[in-house]
Design an enzyme around this catalytic site. Sequence first.
Site, mmCIF file in Angstrom:
data_model
loop_
_atom_site.group_PDB
_atom_site.id
_atom_site.type_symbol
_atom_site.label_atom_id
_atom_site.label_comp_id
_atom_site.label_asym_id
_atom_site.label_seq_id
_atom_site.Cartn_x
_atom_site.Cartn_y
_atom_site.Cartn_z
ATOM 1 N N GLU A 1 52.560 -58.837 -7.861
ATOM 2 C CA GLU A 1 52.072 -59.927 -7.020
ATOM 3 C C GLU A 1 51.980 -59.606 -5.527
ATOM 4 O OE1 GLU A 1 54.440 -63.354 -8.055
ATOM 5 O OE2 GLU A 1 53.463 -63.533 -10.014
ATOM 6 N N GLU B 1 51.182 -62.041 -16.319
ATOM 7 C CA GLU B 1 52.101 -63.176 -16.373
ATOM 8 C C GLU B 1 51.299 -64.465 -16.507
ATOM 9 O OE1 GLU B 1 54.798 -63.555 -13.094
ATOM 10 O OE2 GLU B 1 55.404 -61.441 -13.143
#
Length: 518
Positions: free
Chosen positions: A182, A306
Amino acid sequence: MSLIGLGWSSPNRVDAASGMTIQLPLSTQGSKIVDASGKSVLLRGVNWFGIETELHAPDGLSSRDYKDMLAQIKSLGYNLIRLPYSVQSLRSQNVQGINYQLGSNQELQGKSPLEVMDAVIQESNRLGLLVLLDSHRLNDQRIPELWYGDGFTETDWIDTWKMLATRYKNYPNIIGADLKNEPHGRASWGTNNSETDWRLAAERAGNAILAINPNWLIVVEGVEKNVPGQKLAAHWMGANLEGVEKFPVRLSKSNKLVYSPHEYGAGVYNQPWFNEPSFPNNLESRWETGWNYIATKGIAPILVGEFGGRQVDTSSKEGIWQRKFVDYIRQKDLSFAYWSWNPNSADTGGILQDDWQSVQAAKQELLQGLVLANGFGPSTTSNPIITQTPTAQPSSSPVVTNPSPSPQPTQPVVTTGQGALKVSSNLQADWQTGFCMGMMVTNTGSTPVQNWQLTFEMNQASINNSWNGNFQPQGTQYVVTPLDWGRVIEPGQSRDLGFCANKIGSDYQPRQFSVSQR
């Protein structure tokens, strides 16, 4: 999402339920991940976090034997574990949160975080579970904006990847490197700013890994913002891959590149798009614009690294979003790793309940439909789905484990029931405290069969989770009825169902399987 009409397997896909094998290593071909024989592979995984935290080990080992945990992941039909770590944890010698009195956990006593990772990877290999390593954090506390900071340099980050690529070079079940979790904040894409352009950093790390281990997939997440010409005003952290078409990641081996967005629902944060009047019909165009155009145009495969959430109902924003997203993954044939296996992810929960044993039934049922629809149901064989085995121990600080022998399946039991129905059973996994049993009900006749039921005897065992059926005990007998979507079995079709159970005595194995119409 209704599961009515979903098939049990699809052409040109690896089908663990039917015993087909994934021939490693994996590569890419257009929008597909393919195995060494060219067959398309769909990765169906879970995130098991903990090594990236101050525990320095996968979480839950205070409550469970790590081999039990892995066997349960396998039994539910998943074929991949995304395994997060931090650079700090792998440089440490300290591990917390493991109860060494629980079964195989005693093998982990005295081991470093890296050696605990070795053991998890080795047992995953024995079970036929693939592993994707994920550089989740630099320190143990937070996810950094960039690939350096928090007391670590870019060299520290790349050197850790080079160490892992060397250490696990001969472990075929490790399929690749998710380079950095991320990127966000200052992270940019296509700006050519050496301090912030994540695309350039991904090239440097990816090529350093491939120079050591050319077999690994290089998994590259997006950024949050700072992409020249981006069309959408906002994205989740890591989900902005709008810059890929104009500014692709350039690797020394172009057939090893996979892009990986992360997506969440309103339960994590109530983003503006969840409040638009067109919700949820606005979601698919967002996903296509933000990242799935990469697969649509055949640039590279997509692996959703995810996604997850606590709600899977049909009325809450998060439940509506999650059902929509699962359906999208199925329609687009995307690989994924669900966040998370752990129950203690604060904003999403997990597949497991807080006891670290029981499964969140509604959540797993939603995902089970996705797994089965794409040919990755609970395996009807206990053999690994990989065709290679490690040829050497890790290159430094080797971990020596003494795993129990691979569980041997029982000989299939075929019983002719009423009419054309037949049932076969197979002991999929058998460990110290439990086991998993798979069953297949097949219509061998020429007309559809409706409202069938299956029965079996089981004495000293207690079912703790099941799939694709309602399991009702009646003394020592169990009566199993199908879920609504599975009541009708067309000629030549089968229904795959099963359960995992805790052993409460030596006479635990089920017997006397029978199937009939009600």
